[in-house]
Structure formats: structure tokens, C-alpha cells
Design an enzyme around this catalytic site. Structure first.
Site, PDB file in Angstrom:
ATOM      1  N   TRP A 103       0.823  -1.208   0.000  1.00  0.00           N
ATOM      2  CA  TRP A 103       0.000   0.000   0.000  1.00  0.00           C
ATOM      3  C   TRP A 103       0.852   1.252   0.000  1.00  0.00           C
ATOM      4  CZ3 TRP A 103      -4.366  -0.738  -2.014  1.00  0.00           C
ATOM      5  CH2 TRP A 103      -5.021  -1.956  -1.840  1.00  0.00           C
ATOM      6  N   ASP A 173      -1.496   6.480   6.295  1.00  0.00           N
ATOM      7  CA  ASP A 173      -2.598   5.620   5.867  1.00  0.00           C
ATOM      8  C   ASP A 173      -2.824   4.624   7.002  1.00  0.00           C
ATOM      9  OD1 ASP A 173      -4.258   3.721   4.787  1.00  0.00           O
ATOM     10  OD2 ASP A 173      -3.000   3.270   3.039  1.00  0.00           O
ATOM     11  N   LYS A 197     -12.911  -1.711   7.027  1.00  0.00           N
ATOM     12  CA  LYS A 197     -12.173  -2.689   7.834  1.00  0.00           C
ATOM     13  C   LYS A 197     -12.627  -2.578   9.290  1.00  0.00           C
ATOM     14  CE  LYS A 197      -8.701  -1.943   4.441  1.00  0.00           C
ATOM     15  NZ  LYS A 197      -8.698  -3.214   3.719  1.00  0.00           N
TER      16      LYS A 197
HETATM   17  N1  PMP Z   1      -4.442   1.304   2.176  1.00  0.00           N
HETATM   18  C1  PMP Z   1      -4.517   0.174   2.886  1.00  0.00           C
HETATM   19  C2  PMP Z   1      -3.597   0.007   4.052  1.00  0.00           C
HETATM   20  C3  PMP Z   1      -5.436  -0.818   2.544  1.00  0.00           C
HETATM   21  O1  PMP Z   1      -5.504  -1.938   3.254  1.00  0.00           O
HETATM   22  C4  PMP Z   1      -6.295  -0.610   1.436  1.00  0.00           C
HETATM   23  C5  PMP Z   1      -7.344  -1.616   1.022  1.00  0.00           C
HETATM   24  N2  PMP Z   1      -7.161  -2.895   1.353  1.00  0.00           N
HETATM   25  C6  PMP Z   1      -6.167   0.575   0.712  1.00  0.00           C
HETATM   26  C7  PMP Z   1      -5.242   1.513   1.118  1.00  0.00           C
HETATM   27  C8  PMP Z   1      -7.040   0.858  -0.470  1.00  0.00           C
HETATM   28  O2  PMP Z   1      -8.295   1.112  -0.007  1.00  0.00           O
HETATM   29  P1  PMP Z   1      -9.564   1.415  -0.901  1.00  0.00           P
HETATM   30  O3  PMP Z   1      -9.946   0.130  -1.548  1.00  0.00           O
HETATM   31  O4  PMP Z   1     -10.559   1.912   0.092  1.00  0.00           O
HETATM   32  O5  PMP Z   1      -9.188   2.449  -1.901  1.00  0.00           O
END
Ligand code: PMP
Length: 361
Positions: A103, A173, A197
Site C-alpha cells: 500500500w 494511511d 475494515k
Molecule cells: N491502504 C490500505 C492500508 C489498505 O488496506 C487498502 C485496502 N485494502 C487501501 C489503502 C485501499 O483502499 P480502498 O480500496 O478503500 O481504496
């Protein structure tokens, strides 16, 4: 509510059954209005009130004061990968990114579309099983902010350190662990987290912004994506994601009734300890992450004998233990232990893992 399977999905993830029950009971008639929450104008005083209450409840659960705002934005955490540099890079500035997994990799790549991004350290060489020491970060003078992902959902690596000595704004994040334990949120100038989550359902991203954060949006930044505009209009520049904000409010009520973030922390610590201990003691399962940064929320593990993974997943599913397959980019297994997963749920998983190891030896 009848007995349900246990959902170990990394997101969209399990919701507390008390929240599902309230959704079921309260959906047709929001706040004695005779209409559901989705049918009201967002200018209605009840919906404005819902946003205000959700903001203040989240701030109080996180121990944040009047110097923070909470925005409820669409586009997922992924849109924040763009929105952060678009608003914070400034002329001639660069984003300083720590790379600790998939991520944070995505975040730096997105920043490069809008300006300069510098990787200050990376744990890629360890296959993202550790977090580089702060003493090894090389932060350029021109950096406008430092960005990190404090819980890497795919690799199961979590940041437990402190950033109080950094003089730059720090952006994080926290999608997969906000509200899972008491965190020094005040060390961060901006925090974002997709709701699907620990916070509720997909469709809203929570963004916490400290009031001393300097905003310098690029001229091409869509007005809807300028934080300052969203702050000025209380996240209601256009029709906001009312339904997921309502679910978020119900989840926050549940966290509060369950004893708040400190109670979540105590429970999550025990859950993680139980599962990691079971993995470390077994001859079949293995978690590769350095023990000091093992995530409490996302526990990846592999079977020493990879050929047994398919059978493991099938038998788990037959017993109502769902979504244990690891992310497609890394394979193996992953159990996500968000707030809605109880200690009993974790014990059920461990019992299954032990039985599988015993019978398939
Ligand atoms: N950052 C993290 C740490 C994630 O776990 C995720 C999704 N699993 C995201 C960003 C992306 O999130 P989204 O699908 O809400 O754009």
C-alpha cells in the site's frame, strides 16, 4: 441472530453483530423521521446532525481535541494517495515516502503523477517483513511531508514507533488499524482510513486533519478534492456518502459501549498473541514478519507444505471460517482480526489449525 460464519476477510470485513442488528432494526426509520437514512436530503437537520455526532464521537474515541477536523470523503483510501500530494506538495516541494509494503508502494507511485516523491527508506529487500529504523530514513530538505502506511494489510507489518521528533507534517494511511488500539494520532498532521475494515462499510474514507497543516493545492486539483473546501462545507460540498457514515456512527457507538479504544486494544493484543503463539509453536504454520512489527490486525501465514493450502482453505470454509486466503500478490493465508472478531473467534480458528495440523501430518 443465528450463528454466522466467522469472516476473516481483510476488507470489506466483519461487522459486529450488534451493529448488523441495529442496522436491521433502524434502517426503515431513521431518527423517528419515517424515512430511511438514505432517503433524506443531506441538508436535512438529522443528516447534518449525524455527521456532526459522528465527527465528535470519532474525535473523542481517538482522544483528539478542537485542533482536528474529521472529513468523510468518497473514493476510498486509494483516492487519498492522490489527494494528499495534490493538496500538500506545494511549489517545488516533494513527498517523502517510507515504503513498507504494497500500500505504501501504491501511495508513492500515485504521488509521482503530481510531483516529486522520494523514497526515504524501504523494506522491500526483506520482502516487507520489517520496518526500516527511523535512523536510516533519509528525508530530503525539500520534503513537504512524510508519508507512511502504519499497517500494511497485505504483508501484516505494523508501525508501533513514535514520530514525535519529526519536524515535518506526517501523513499516515491507517486504513487497516485505526481504532484497533490507542495510537499517538496527535503526532500526525493528516490520517486517512477507508471505512470497510475497522470502521464500517465501503464508500466513505475518514480523513483527520490537524488545523496547522498547510494546504497548497495544485491549480488543477478538482474543487471536490481540495481538503480546505471539504472542511469549509463539513464534507457536504456535494451529496455525501450518507449510508456508510451512518454505519460508521453505529460502529463507533458499539466501540464506545464496548469500553472504547482501550478495551479494543486489550482484546486485540490478546487475540494477536494467541494466534502468533499458536503459529510459532506449530511445525506446520509460519509467519515471516519480525516479531516487533507483527500486525495485530492482519496475520499472514504460510504452510510449510504449500501443497496443503487448498485443502486447508476448503476445510476451513466447510467449518465456517471464511476468507483466509492470502492476498493474490503474496499467496499463503491471512487472518484479519479486526475489532469485530472476538477472542472466541480467534480460538475457533486456532482449534481448527491445530486439528488440521494433527490430522494432516
Ligand atoms: N491502504 C490500505 C492500508 C489498505 O488496506 C487498502 C485496502 N485494502 C487501501 C489503502 C485501499 O483502499 P480502498 O480500496 O478503500 O481504496
Amino acid at each position: 441472530m443465528m450463528s454466522r460464519p466467522i469472516n476473516f476477510c481483510s476488507g470489506p470485513a466483519a461487522l459486529p453483530s450488534a451493529v448488523l442488528q441495529r442496522m436491521h432494526a433502524e434502517l426503515p426509520d431513521f431518527a423517528d423521521s419515517g424515512l430511511s437514512v438514505m432517503e433524506h436530503s443531506h441538508r436535512d437537520r438529522r443528516i447534518v446532525g449525524l455527521f456532526e455526532e459522528t465527527e465528535s464521537l470519532l474525535k473523542s474515541l481517538l482522544g483528539l481535541g478542537a485542533d482536528y477536523r474529521v472529513l468523510f470523503l468518497p473514493g476510498g483510501a486509494t483516492l487519498q494517495f492522490a489527494q494528499v500530494p495534490m493538496n500538500l506538495l506545494g511549489a517545488g516541494g516533494c513527498g517523502a515516502y517510507l515504503t513498507t509494503g504494497a500500500w505504501s508502494e501504491k501511495a508513492i507511485q500515485e504521488c509521482r503523477r503530481y510531483g516529486e516523491a522520494v523514497e526515504i527508506a524501504s523494506s522491500q529487500a526483506s520482502q516487507y517483513t520489517m520496518i526500516p529504523e527511523k535512523s536510516a530514513w533519509h528525508i530530503p530538505d525539500a520534503a513537504s511531508y512524510v508519508h507512511l502506511c502504519t499497517n500494511e494489510t497485505i504483508h501484516g507489518v505494523e508501525w508501533f514507533g513514535s514520530l514525535s521528533d519529526l519536524e515535518l507534517p506526517v501523513v499516515a494511511d491507517m486504513s487497516s488499524h485505526l481504532l484497533s488500539r490507542e495510537m499517538p494520532v496527535h503526532e500526525f498532521s493528516l490520517v486517512y482510513a477507508g471505512a470497510q475494515k475497522n470502521l464500517g462499510t465501503a464508500g466513505v474514507t475518514v480523513v483527520l486533519i490537524r488545523d496547522d497543516l498547510e494546504m497548497t493545492p495544485q491549480p488543477s486539483t478538482p474543487s471536490l478534492m481540495q481538503y480546505a473546501n471539504q472542511m469549509a462545507s463539513d464534507s457536504m460540498m456535494n451529496t455525501p456518502p450518507v449510508f456508510p457514515v451512518w454505519v460508521l456512527k453505529l460502529v463507533l457507538d458499539w466501540v464506545l459501549e464496548s469500553g472504547g479504544v482501550s478495551a479494543m486494544e486489550a482484546r486485540n493484543r490478546r487475540k494477536a498473541e494467541l494466534l502468533y503463539t499458536a503459529i510459532d509453536q506449530s511445525a506446520l504454520y509460519q509467519n515471516p514478519v519480525a516479531s516487533a512489527v507483527r500486525s495485530w490486525m492482519n496475520v499472514p501465514f504460510v504452510l510449510h507444505d504449500e501443497s496443503r493450502e487448498g485443502v486447508f482453505l476448503k476445510q476451513a470454509e466447510d467449518q465456517g471460517l471464511l476468507n483466509l486466503k492470502g492476498h493474490r500478490s503474496v499467496g499463503g493465508m491471512r487472518a484479519s482480526l479486526y475489532n469485530a472478531i472476538s477472542e472466541d473467534d480467534v480460538q475457533t480458528l486456532i482449534d481448527f489449525m491445530r486439528e488440521f495440523e494433527r490430522t494432516s501430518a
